[in-house]
Each structure stands twice: as C-alpha cells, then as structure tokens.
Design a protein around this motif. Structure first.
Motif, short mmCIF file in Angstrom:
data_model
loop_
_atom_site.label_atom_id
_atom_site.label_comp_id
_atom_site.label_asym_id
_atom_site.label_seq_id
_atom_site.Cartn_x
_atom_site.Cartn_y
_atom_site.Cartn_z
N GLU A 128 0.84 -1.20 0.00
CA GLU A 128 0.00 0.00 0.00
C GLU A 128 0.88 1.26 0.00
OE1 GLU A 128 -2.77 0.31 3.28
OE2 GLU A 128 -4.38 0.77 1.87
N ALA A 129 2.03 1.16 0.70
CA ALA A 129 2.96 2.31 0.73
C ALA A 129 3.49 2.61 -0.67
CB ALA A 129 4.11 2.04 1.69
N LEU A 130 3.76 1.57 -1.45
CA LEU A 130 4.21 1.79 -2.84
C LEU A 130 3.16 2.58 -3.60
CD1 LEU A 130 5.71 -1.66 -3.94
CD2 LEU A 130 6.94 0.50 -3.75
N GLU A 131 1.91 2.16 -3.45
CA GLU A 131 0.82 2.85 -4.14
C GLU A 131 0.69 4.29 -3.65
OE1 GLU A 131 -2.73 0.22 -5.23
OE2 GLU A 131 -2.05 -0.60 -3.34
N ALA A 132 0.83 4.45 -2.32
CA ALA A 132 0.72 5.80 -1.75
C ALA A 132 1.84 6.71 -2.25
CB ALA A 132 0.75 5.73 -0.22
N LEU A 133 2.99 6.12 -2.59
CA LEU A 133 4.12 6.92 -3.10
C LEU A 133 4.00 7.16 -4.60
CD1 LEU A 133 7.06 5.24 -1.16
CD2 LEU A 133 6.23 7.56 -0.84
N GLY A 134 2.90 6.73 -5.18
CA GLY A 134 2.71 6.93 -6.62
C GLY A 134 3.49 5.93 -7.45
N LEU A 135 3.72 4.74 -6.88
CA LEU A 135 4.45 3.69 -7.61
C LEU A 135 3.52 2.50 -7.84
CD1 LEU A 135 7.71 3.88 -5.50
CD2 LEU A 135 7.41 4.75 -7.81
N ASN B 50 -6.40 9.93 -0.65
CA ASN B 50 -5.34 9.76 -1.67
C ASN B 50 -5.70 8.66 -2.67
OD1 ASN B 50 -4.80 7.44 -0.28
ND2 ASN B 50 -2.60 7.76 -0.18
N LEU B 52 -6.48 5.59 -2.32
CA LEU B 52 -6.17 4.17 -2.06
C LEU B 52 -7.45 3.37 -1.90
CD1 LEU B 52 -3.12 4.29 0.41
CD2 LEU B 52 -3.13 3.36 -1.90
N ILE B 76 -2.27 6.93 -9.81
CA ILE B 76 -0.92 6.64 -9.29
C ILE B 76 -0.07 7.90 -9.38
CG2 ILE B 76 1.22 5.39 -9.83
CD1 ILE B 76 -0.50 2.93 -10.43
N ARG B 79 -1.04 10.59 -6.77
CA ARG B 79 -0.63 10.32 -5.38
C ARG B 79 0.74 10.89 -5.04
NH1 ARG B 79 -2.34 4.64 -6.06
NH2 ARG B 79 -4.56 4.58 -5.63
N GLN B 80 1.52 11.20 -6.06
CA GLN B 80 2.83 11.81 -5.80
C GLN B 80 2.69 13.16 -5.10
OE1 GLN B 80 5.02 12.01 -9.51
NE2 GLN B 80 4.22 10.01 -10.11
N PHE B 86 2.22 5.95 7.35
CA PHE B 86 1.41 4.81 7.77
C PHE B 86 1.52 4.55 9.27
CE2 PHE B 86 1.61 4.19 3.29
CZ PHE B 86 0.46 3.51 2.96
N ALA B 90 5.45 1.27 7.55
CA ALA B 90 5.49 0.63 6.23
C ALA B 90 6.77 0.98 5.47
CB ALA B 90 4.25 0.98 5.41
N PHE B 92 10.18 0.08 3.63
CA PHE B 92 10.57 -1.12 2.89
C PHE B 92 11.75 -1.76 3.61
CE2 PHE B 92 8.74 1.87 -0.20
CZ PHE B 92 7.55 1.18 -0.38
N HIS B 108 10.44 9.73 -9.04
CA HIS B 108 9.56 10.74 -9.66
C HIS B 108 10.26 12.02 -10.11
CE1 HIS B 108 6.33 8.20 -8.52
NE2 HIS B 108 6.43 8.42 -7.23
N ARG B 152 9.78 10.08 4.82
CA ARG B 152 9.47 9.59 3.48
C ARG B 152 8.21 10.26 2.94
NH1 ARG B 152 8.30 3.31 2.69
NH2 ARG B 152 6.35 3.95 3.65
#
Lengths: 261, 249
Positions: A128-135, B50, B52, B76, B79-80, B86, B90, B92, B108, B152
């Motif tokens: 979900e974080a990937l999606e939230a970052l626009g990825l 956003n 989601l 997508i 959302r940038q 989170f 969250a 990575f 981006h 982040r």
C-alpha cells in the motif's frame, strides 16, 4: 438450495481468481511492452529465483535421469536393445521431465518465496505504501520477477536436461555395462533438437505461471501471519496444478499429432 | 479555503458498512484531526483522500481533482502530490532508512544523486534521524520508525500529508516529539495535514480542526475549541473517555 449456493460461491470465486490473474498479467505485459523495466532489480531476482535454485534443480534432475536409466537399461539389455537407452533418457528428459520437474521444483522454492515475500509486504502495508508513493506494485514487484523467471527457468531446464542425460549415462554404464559411446550415439540418434526447443518453450510458460500465481497469491494475502502461510501454500499448490495442466495441453499441441521418432 | 472534500461517500466491505454518506471538508493550511472509536472508518477516510480506496457512492475531490474520474495510471501519478505516513511506518525492510526516504525522489524526479542526497539528509535532519540514514528499518525503535515514515511522506514537499495514528503505542515523550514534528513539518511545507489519532492531548496540541467519525459518518466538525464545547453527548462521552453515555460499549 445449499448445494446451489456452494456451487454459485465456488463459481464466483473461480471467476474472480481467473479475472485477477488475467488482470495482473495484462498489467505486467503493459509495463514490459512499454519497456518500464527495473533492470537492477531484475538481475537481483534472476540471481535469487534462478541461480540459487540451481543446486536443487541439478540434484532432482540427476536422480531422475539415473532412475530412468536404471529402469530401462537392464530391460533394454535383456531384449538386446541397449542402443535405445540413451535415446529413452534424452527423449523423456527433453520433452517432459526436464521442463516439468524443473518447474515443479522451482515452484516449490521460488514460487513459495515470492508469495511469502509479497504477502508479508501486504500485511505490513508496504505494498500500500508503494501505491501511496505513486508507484505501481506491478511494475516494482511483479515485472522484475516475471522477466527473471521466464529467462532463468529455460536456462535451468537446459542444465536439467544435460545433468539427467549425464546421470543416465553413468548409471547405464554401472548397472548394465552400456558403454558411454553407445549411450551418446543413442542420444544423438533418438532425440531431436526440436524436442529440446519445445521443452524450453514449455519452461517459459511454466516460469510465467509460477510468478503470476505467486505474486497474485501474495497480493491477495489477508489476516496477518496466518494469511501469509495460506497464500504461500496456495501459490505452490495452484502453480503445480497449473503446470501439470498446461504441460498436458502443450504436449498435446506440440507433440501430440507427431508420432514418436 | 478548502483543499479537499469528501461528499456523501458510502463504502462497504462485503456486508460490513464502513462509511454512510460521510462528508468532510479539509481546510488548506491547517491540521485536521480525525477522531472516533476503533473501527469507525477513520483510516478508510484517510485512504479516500489519496485514492487508495474509492467510495461505492459519493465523490472525493482533492486539490480540485475529482479522484473518481482518474484512470488507474493517473491516480498513481496524482498520489505523488500527497504524502502518507502509515500507522506502522510501512518502510521497505529491504532498504536502508536513507533509501526509503530517497525512493520518491529517485522514482519521480530527475534530480542528480548529489541533490537527492542533500534533500534526504535535510529531511532526515528535520525529523532528528540523520544519524540513522544507513540503518535498516529493523534496527530502529518504534518512535524512530514513525519519524522515518514521516520523512518519506514529506520528502517531495507534498501539499497534503496524511498521518495514520502517528502516536499510537508510543511513550508520552516520543508522543510529544512526534506531535511537535507534525506541527513543524506542516509549517515547513506550508501545507495541509490530516491526522487520524486517538491521542486527545496530541490532538489538542497540534490540531486546528477536529472531525469526529461515528458509525461511518462525521457527526461533529469544527475548531478544536468548538468540538471540545460540543453539546453532542456522543462527542462528550468520547472526549471524556467515559463508559457512561450513548456510545454502545
């Protein structure tokens, strides 16, 4: 009435799953078509999914080749057709066992790993974080694994074919005293280059199945650690079933209308 | 002036109704805090903002864009412009803290490696984590993880930052630090923030507006003082943490 409900629920679930797999495949194909590929991640995945599976693939293929030889060498000797043993081992390995056993072994190792990794990422909100970052999770997580596996599985299959034949050759010599030269001559005579190529084509399709099923299972993970376990088991079971079904279909389409050489 | 609207949004997951005709306005340049019981749909509202999650019916407009009209790919890209911190960070776990924070810039922007390094260092410094840049997420404490998640979320200067339960499960000192960090980041970005929280002291300290969600709908909205003075018995029971009142326990 309850039976009808169950059938309805099962049908809906099947259609939902099939649609999800198709949608994920189409999404991945779009990224690949547009060349939106992360090469460094693809190489890392090729190492993990392919190179690190080499030992287990070689071991299973070696013993499979040896057992085919064991079963056939003495029989062939007693009928005076020891010149067929090499051909039998090469024929079965190149067309069926090489690609299929390699795929089953890799589905057990790499398919499970893909589902577990992506499932863990889902439950810890990383996807979900990937999606939230626009990825796009498909671009970042699926495409590199797909390209890596569809490249590495045929390579592993080549190794599997070779090691199965070598193992078979060794055992034919030890058990039935068939000379290496006769075995190699038999391989040359009774196996066709075309068969090896079609076996590799199968491997490409199996690689696709393993990754798409593994990723889809990972993405639909729910309910924490228990859900990750369930997704992982599901990925392996469904991949293996699909590998067997698609192997039959491809064997029928690729070899079915041609009489054995 | 409003930065975002949720207009009569309803959303169900299977048989479970999460939102019922929920409407909310997010004022630009302010911190809006969303409060409510566990399971009231606060995190879902945050995800509507956003894209989601999409409502089954209703509309969500953010920065003048109707999210319902965007294609998957446009969404997508959109959302940038929105940061999201989170609840469990969250981050990575295969990347260092620095790489996590750098990711949005690497993906981006066309900034050089030097520029990205400079921005990442500045952002990590602003949340007090510069020394943790090369550490892996597994090596960080709960409070550090949250701050890394904040870094982040804000590294590419989004106009809107969404925080999902930023202080849950942390000690009072770290809670205070994070509350200050959210306020400071909003000022630095000159942007807007929406915070989902149960921590009333934090909310009173950082919030400009409060919206209370109950049974899938916003039942109270106003400035912090207005909501604290609300005559709604549900709001008062929640703010006082009382077992006695109209909220079913």
């Amino acid at each position: 009435m309850k039976v009808l409900e169950e059938v309805g629920r099962g049908t809906t679930g099947f259609l939902e799953y099939t649609g999800g797999i198709a949608s994920l495949s189409a999404d991945a194909a779009t990224f690949i078509g547009r060349m939106r590929i992360r090469f460094s991640e693809t190489i890392a995945q090729a190492y993990f999914l392919g190179v690190q599976s080499t030992t287990i693939v070689l071991l299973t293929s070696l013993f499979t080749g040896m057992v085919i030889s064991l079963e056939s060498a003495n029989q062939a000797n007693s009928f005076g057709v020891s010149n067929l043993v090499g051909g039998a081992v090469a024929y079965v390995s190149s067309r069926e066992l090489g690609p299929m056993l390699t795929a089953v072994v890799v589905a057990g190792r790499a398919g499970a790993a893909i589902a577990a990794e992506l499932g863990s990422m889902v439950v810890t909100e990383q996807v979900e974080a990937l999606e939230a970052l626009g990825l796009s999770p498909t671009q970042i997580l699926v495409v590199p694994r797909l390209i890596a596996m569809m490249t590495m599985l045929p390579i592993l299959t080549i190794f599997a074919d070779i090691i199965a034949i070598v193992g078979g050759m060794y055992l034919a010599k030890v058990v039935a005293g068939i000379p290496y030269g006769e075995f190699v001559q038999s391989v040359r005579e009774y196996s066709a280059f075309d068969d090896y190529m079609k076996g590799l084509l199968k491997a490409v399709v199996f690689g696709f199945i393993i990754v798409i099923v593994g990723c889809y299972q990972g993405f639909r993970t729910r309910n924490g650690a228990a859900g990750v376990g369930k997704s992982t088991t599901g990925a392996v079971v469904i991949s293996i079933i699909l590998i067997f079904i698609s192997n039959f279909i491809m064997s029928f389409a690729l070899f079915g209308t041609r009489p054995a050489d | 002036m409003s930065l975002a609207f949720i207009d009569n949004a309803s959303l169900s997951f299977g048989n479970k109704v999460v939102l019922r005709r929920c409407s909310l306005e997010i004022k630009e340049g302010a911190i809006t805090c969303l409060i409510g019981l566990s399971g009231a749909g606060k995190s879902t509202v945050l995800r509507l903002l956003n894209g989601l999650r999409m409502p089954d019916v209703g509309r969500v407009t953010v920065m003048g864009v109707d999210l319902m009209t965007l294609s998957k790919r446009d969404l997508i890209d959109f959302r940038q412009r929105i940061g999201f911190a989170f609840q469990f960070s969250a981050l990575f776990d295969s990347m260092t803290v620095g790489d996590n924070v750098a990711l949005p810039l690497r993906e981006h922007t066309r900034l050089s490696k030097t520029d990205i390094d400079r921005i990442v260092n500045r952002t990590l410094d602003s949340v007090g984590l510069l020394q943790a840049r090369e550490q892996m997420p597994a090596e960080l404490s709960g409070g550090m993880l949250k701050r890394a998640g904040f870094a982040r979320a804000v590294v590419n200067n989004p106009r809107l930052v969404l925080y999902d339960e930023p202080t849950t499960g942390l000690d009072p000192i770290i809670t205070h630090v994070l509350t200050d960090t959210i306020k400071r980041l909003r000022q630095q970005l000159d942007g807007t923030a929406v915070v989902v929280s149960h921590d009333l002291d934090s909310i009173y300290a950082m919030g400009d507006y409060i919206a209370m969600l109950f049974e899938g709908a916003i039942i109270e909205y106003g400035t912090v003082e207005e909501v604290r003075r609300s005559v709604n018995p549900i709001v008062q029971q929640f703010l006082q943490g009382s077992e006695v009142g109209p909220i079913p326990i």
